[in-house]
Design an enzyme around this catalytic site. Structure first.
Site, PDB file in Angstrom:
ATOM      1  N   SER A   1      33.631  32.021  24.179  1.00  0.00           N
ATOM      2  CA  SER A   1      34.538  31.865  23.038  1.00  0.00           C
ATOM      3  C   SER A   1      35.721  32.821  23.075  1.00  0.00           C
ATOM      4  CB  SER A   1      33.785  31.992  21.717  1.00  0.00           C
ATOM      5  OG  SER A   1      33.085  33.206  21.667  1.00  0.00           O
TER       6      SER A   1
ATOM      7  N   HIS B   1      36.107  37.647  20.144  1.00  0.00           N
ATOM      8  CA  HIS B   1      37.153  36.692  19.773  1.00  0.00           C
ATOM      9  C   HIS B   1      38.508  37.388  19.674  1.00  0.00           C
ATOM     10  CE1 HIS B   1      33.946  33.906  17.786  1.00  0.00           C
ATOM     11  NE2 HIS B   1      33.812  33.998  19.097  1.00  0.00           N
TER      12      HIS B   1
END
Length: 171
Positions: free
Chosen positions: A100, A143
């Site tokens: 991610s 992230h």
């Protein structure tokens, strides 16, 4: 044909289902790099694979080589940023896995390459980070490191503004 996309997806699936443990190396740097390709469970793998595939139109826009370079650049830089953060703040060192961070980096590349409404889209991306502070099991650091790596990529290797306008992910 989106060769790079399919190769990355194949790597993610092979590593997930592999009985081998690639993770325990003698190098902290290698460990951080490899974590990107591990996923906590099948749901995690499927969510990241789907999200990555939805961004695969960037391969059509950028070309195979540039897209592969973009992924590798974001992968390495975001991993090293995460290692630096965990080294500087050992109390924040948590076990982070998943693709991610690279996905968030690719989202930044996409948004920074938009012509119209770029600011509004980036604000939406930033706002999407806020709920992660309140949900356990999500590596918001990963992230954010991916987003920073994506921003650095765009600064160093900008796509023409508007080059991704009207582009959508196609199955």
């Amino acid at each position: 044909m989106r060769y790079v996309t399919y190769i990355v997806l194949l790597i993610l699936v092979v590593i997930f289902f592999s009985p081998l443990n690639f993770f325990n190396t003698n190098s902290e740097i290698i460990n951080y790099l490899i974590r990107t390709f591990y996923h906590a469970n099948l749901q995690h793998l499927l969510a990241n694979s789907f999200s990555f595939y939805m961004l695969s139109f960037l391969e059509d826009v950028m070309g195979h080589a540039k897209f592969a370079f973009c992924i590798i650049f974001i992968w390495i830089l975001s991993s090293m940023l995460l290692l630096a953060e965990h080294t500087a703040f050992p109390s924040r060192k948590v076990y982070t896995v998943g693709f991610s961070g690279v996905i968030f980096g690719l989202i930044v590349v996409y948004l920074m390459s938009l012509g119209k409404n770029r600011g509004l889209s980036i604000a939406g991306l930033v706002l999407s980070i806020i709920p992660q502070f309140f949900v356990s099991g999500i590596s918001y650091e990963g992230h954010i490191c991916g987003m920073i790596a994506g921003f650095v990529y765009v600064v160093l290797f900008p796509l023409p503004k508007g080059s991704v306008d009207n582009q959508v992910a196609m199955f």
